[in-house]
Write a protein that holds these residues in place. Sequence first.
Motif, PDB file in Angstrom:
ATOM      1  N   GLY A 695       0.573  -1.152   0.060  1.00 47.52           N
ATOM      2  CA  GLY A 695      -0.042  -0.144  -0.097  1.00 47.52           C
ATOM      3  C   GLY A 695       0.734   1.388   0.040  1.00 47.52           C
ATOM      4  N   ARG A 696       2.002   1.212   0.035  1.00 42.55           N
ATOM      5  CA  ARG A 696       2.949   2.306  -0.148  1.00 42.55           C
ATOM      6  C   ARG A 696       3.710   2.518  -1.338  1.00 42.55           C
ATOM      7  NH1 ARG A 696       3.399   5.029   4.472  1.00 42.55           N
ATOM      8  NH2 ARG A 696       5.210   6.192   3.795  1.00 42.55           N
ATOM      9  N   HIS A 697       3.594   3.789  -1.951  1.00 34.59           N
ATOM     10  CA  HIS A 697       4.149   3.975  -2.963  1.00 34.59           C
ATOM     11  C   HIS A 697       5.705   4.318  -2.737  1.00 34.59           C
ATOM     12  CE1 HIS A 697       0.417   4.124  -5.206  1.00 34.59           C
ATOM     13  NE2 HIS A 697      -0.241   4.596  -3.819  1.00 34.59           N
ATOM     14  N   ARG A 698       6.386   3.755  -3.739  1.00 32.98           N
ATOM     15  CA  ARG A 698       7.914   3.778  -3.580  1.00 32.98           C
ATOM     16  C   ARG A 698       8.806   4.284  -4.743  1.00 32.98           C
ATOM     17  NH1 ARG A 698       9.862  -0.969  -3.501  1.00 32.98           N
ATOM     18  NH2 ARG A 698      11.121  -1.257  -1.585  1.00 32.98           N
ATOM     19  N   ARG A 699       9.885   5.209  -4.534  1.00 34.82           N
ATOM     20  CA  ARG A 699      10.646   5.563  -5.440  1.00 34.82           C
ATOM     21  C   ARG A 699      12.111   5.270  -4.787  1.00 34.82           C
ATOM     22  NH1 ARG A 699       6.477   5.593  -7.062  1.00 34.82           N
ATOM     23  NH2 ARG A 699       4.979   7.415  -7.607  1.00 34.82           N
ATOM     24  N   ARG A 700      12.936   5.224  -5.808  1.00 32.95           N
ATOM     25  CA  ARG A 700      14.176   4.754  -5.355  1.00 32.95           C
ATOM     26  C   ARG A 700      15.321   6.019  -5.953  1.00 32.95           C
ATOM     27  NH1 ARG A 700      15.170  -0.674  -3.831  1.00 32.95           N
ATOM     28  NH2 ARG A 700      17.477  -0.049  -4.171  1.00 32.95           N
ATOM     29  N   LEU A 701      16.279   6.129  -5.192  1.00 32.05           N
ATOM     30  CA  LEU A 701      17.686   6.720  -5.804  1.00 32.05           C
ATOM     31  C   LEU A 701      18.830   5.836  -5.301  1.00 32.05           C
ATOM     32  CD1 LEU A 701      15.994   9.587  -4.172  1.00 32.05           C
ATOM     33  CD2 LEU A 701      17.426  10.368  -6.111  1.00 32.05           C
ATOM     34  N   LEU A 702      19.815   6.011  -6.198  1.00 32.64           N
ATOM     35  CA  LEU A 702      21.136   5.298  -5.922  1.00 32.64           C
ATOM     36  C   LEU A 702      22.183   6.419  -5.768  1.00 32.64           C
ATOM     37  CD1 LEU A 702      21.533   1.995  -7.923  1.00 32.64           C
ATOM     38  CD2 LEU A 702      21.293   2.305  -5.245  1.00 32.64           C
ATOM     39  N   LEU A 703      22.959   6.353  -4.679  1.00 27.58           N
ATOM     40  CA  LEU A 703      24.095   7.015  -4.536  1.00 27.58           C
ATOM     41  C   LEU A 703      25.160   6.104  -4.941  1.00 27.58           C
ATOM     42  CD1 LEU A 703      25.885   9.377  -3.674  1.00 27.58           C
ATOM     43  CD2 LEU A 703      25.645   8.726  -1.233  1.00 27.58           C
ATOM     44  N   ARG A 704      26.068   6.312  -5.881  1.00 28.03           N
ATOM     45  CA  ARG A 704      27.286   5.643  -6.097  1.00 28.03           C
ATOM     46  C   ARG A 704      28.560   6.554  -6.030  1.00 28.03           C
ATOM     47  NH1 ARG A 704      27.244   3.399 -12.203  1.00 28.03           N
ATOM     48  NH2 ARG A 704      27.429   5.440 -12.471  1.00 28.03           N
ATOM     49  N   THR A 705      29.594   5.981  -5.477  1.00 30.19           N
ATOM     50  CA  THR A 705      30.968   6.703  -5.242  1.00 30.19           C
ATOM     51  C   THR A 705      32.087   5.683  -5.543  1.00 30.19           C
ATOM     52  OG1 THR A 705      31.390   6.334  -2.883  1.00 30.19           O
ATOM     53  CG2 THR A 705      29.815   8.103  -3.191  1.00 30.19           C
ATOM     54  N   TRP A 706      33.073   6.554  -5.645  1.00 33.73           N
ATOM     55  CA  TRP A 706      34.299   5.862  -5.730  1.00 33.73           C
ATOM     56  C   TRP A 706      34.631   4.987  -4.532  1.00 33.73           C
ATOM     57  CZ3 TRP A 706      37.838  10.290  -8.127  1.00 33.73           C
ATOM     58  CH2 TRP A 706      37.520  10.532  -9.603  1.00 33.73           C
ATOM     59  N   ARG A 707      35.444   3.920  -4.388  1.00 37.97           N
ATOM     60  CA  ARG A 707      35.790   3.351  -3.422  1.00 37.97           C
ATOM     61  C   ARG A 707      36.464   4.082  -2.158  1.00 37.97           C
ATOM     62  NH1 ARG A 707      36.148  -2.335  -1.736  1.00 37.97           N
ATOM     63  NH2 ARG A 707      37.762  -1.951  -0.202  1.00 37.97           N
ATOM     64  N   ASN A 708      37.263   5.057  -2.515  1.00 35.96           N
ATOM     65  CA  ASN A 708      37.592   5.691  -1.434  1.00 35.96           C
ATOM     66  C   ASN A 708      36.732   6.729  -0.856  1.00 35.96           C
ATOM     67  OD1 ASN A 708      37.564   7.403  -3.562  1.00 35.96           O
ATOM     68  ND2 ASN A 708      40.052   7.798  -3.511  1.00 35.96           N
ATOM     69  N   ILE A 709      35.706   6.909  -1.156  1.00 39.52           N
ATOM     70  CA  ILE A 709      34.749   7.914  -0.653  1.00 39.52           C
ATOM     71  C   ILE A 709      33.839   7.031   0.239  1.00 39.52           C
ATOM     72  CG2 ILE A 709      32.863   9.708  -1.263  1.00 39.52           C
ATOM     73  CD1 ILE A 709      34.446  10.212  -3.945  1.00 39.52           C
TER      74      ILE A 709
END
Length: 740
Positions: A695-709
């Motif tokens: 019953g909940r509406h869902r949105r997604r974001l992805l944060l992608r960084t270099w390994r050293n961050i």
Amino acid sequence: MPSPAAQARRVPVLLPMPFAGAFDYKAPADMRLRAGDIVSVPLGNRRQTGVVWDSQSALPPDLAQPAPNKTVADNRLRAVAERLDLPPLNAELRHFVDWVAAYTLSPPGMVLAMTLRLHMKGSAPAPATGWMVQSPAPTTLRMTPARQSVLALMADGTTRTTTDIASAAGVSAGVVKGLADAGALRPVLLEPARPFAQPDPLHHPPTLEGAQEDAAAALRQSVREKKFSVTLLEGVTGSGKTEIYLEAIAACLEQGQQALVLLPEIALSAQWMERFTRRFGVRPAVWHSEIGQKARRQTWLGAADGSVTVVVGARSALFLPFCNPGLIIVDEEHESLFKQEEGVIYNARDMAVVRGRLAGFPVVVVSATPSLETLANAQAGRYQRLVLPTRHGGASLPQTHLLDMRDAPPERGMFLSPKLVKDIAATLGREEQAMLFLNRRGYAPLTLCRTCGHRMECPHCTAWLVEHRNRQVLSCHYCDHTEPMPPVCPSCKTEHSLTAIGPGIERITEEARQLFPDARILVMSSDTLGGPAATAEAVAKIARREVDLIIGTQIVAKGWHFPHLTLVGIVDADLGLGGADLRAGERTIQLLHQVAGRAGRASAPGRVVLQSYTPEHPVMQALLSGDFDQFMEQEAEQRRPGFWPPYGRLAALIISADTPQAADEAAARFGRTAPYGEGIQVLGPAPAPLALLRGRHRRRLLLRTWRNIAVQPILHRWLGLVQLDRHMRVEVDIDPVSFL
Ligand code: ADP
Ligand code: ZN
């Protein structure tokens, strides 16, 4: 100036609740309190159990959480009510709790709650009588559903009191008494002091061969060094990995330390328990969500006072208060079940490594098909790698055949290719066992109206309803929604127009019964096996050759040893490859390899037949050649350039709200404030594949960084910039495994 006596002695107390940090309390003058003490404090008009926490965080700057609470004035401080008579949580565990909380961006109290999962009140337990299951069960036992649930609960061999059994199995005390009178449960005197028999490292050591000996020696050595290290123990199914890590446990016991074994699905570990008992003479302590209250308390106290030396458990066992830990084993380390997806979202495999590092002891991760994360760690030299190249005792690995379903299609409305059917018939003719694997419960994944094209969907989720013909219902596999199969199409009202599309395991069973009417068929899925006891019984039946054809979902893939099984048919090898999952290929290969590994574990050679419509797919080709390493190298090459894990870091934000507009609005706020910079990228917002869930509406974001961050400080800043309305929620998933 106030006199020293008037100045309150402040102690921070962390409560097992979702607050941002510890609260200050006043220590009464006559109460000596130190960090780690378990106390009872007033909260509102209640009492709450908490733990005296550290005033200074020992976390590295990357992980330090923003300061949570305003300081309460001395005169408004409330006093600690009582120090409970329980062993304090040691500094190592407190540090671990803080670390996991900071890494996963969870309130530390929620992580603490995972370490405090027991009834805190009550003094040392008085001697009492408990019950253990009598095995074998009396042959004359009359069965009722209530009795069955008690026996299923008790099958793990744990001793429980009448109250524990009644509440855990949902039956009355009379049922327990009835079973005891019938001889199916036997009384055991519960000894409060030492409820745990000690595993004996010298009880029954194995005779190891060649590569096994070397691997065992290397593991023993790392245990003896008593310092942090991670070892990957890799070997084909049946090569003796379990046998070898039991030697590492033996070494740990010999030096008086505690060992923890994490299994992905503890409920399915009957054979594992037997192996352990054969090796060490007694059963290990068990920890998972379904053990009784009493066993829980005893195991927790035993871990804290050292009387429990080996615990085998589900991921939550990682938070037990071990006083002298010397080793953690993570078996089937590639399993996504180690990821907890609710509450504190964490990966128990990775956090096991963290606990080992913080406390300075070795961790061993075990798999036939290690995750790319673990392989990359091994390649970079962060993990030691031990490989067992062959099956034990000369058993050969199963031969794999790819069946191109475009060349050998099944008959209309059927799902087994004539070639596979012939293979099964021949296998059964030789009085060997065969298995059909399909990772889909129910009868059919989709019900469609032939007249108007209407699809039966869940009203609360973006998902089709799955038909369960045995129960005559349609049910959602993402929420609790279940409805009776409608007599007419709900949309166009046509009768007899709803049609089952695609196979589930029930439908394959129906087909198999038609094709092999004389075969003794056993279905293994969570729908047919009520619990651990039923599963153990099914496995025992297979071992006793009372079954010819096994039809199962992923339950059959677990580490079972089926010596008479020589043919495995994978009904739909392509099943896991659709969708947006970063690890779809890796997952599919791990699962199918594991299923295939059930075949040919004794003297007769095994065969695996894969039904596929995409035989040219790299996953199919890798399963055919058996060259897992090469496949994983290709995976690595694909992930490296885009900084996908393990070559970069990933965190998901899952935003949800009760209307699609609110979900979009919340997602847009995150989109507008998204972090940027070199090596930092944000993907989305986009509707989640499960755009509607419960019953909940869902949105997604992805944060992608270099390994050293490090992603945590970026996320803290980002979350701080966005104001959410009531009903809007955001969930942070560090190192996401699920992309739904
Ligand atoms: P894996 O964990 O790699 O699948 P197991 O440890 O389950 O392998 O071993 C497969 C089978 O071979 C088991 O039945 C195990 O008891 C047996 N086995 C392995 N190594 C030995 C050994 N050295 N001596 C006796 N039996 C062994
Ligand atoms: Zn649903």
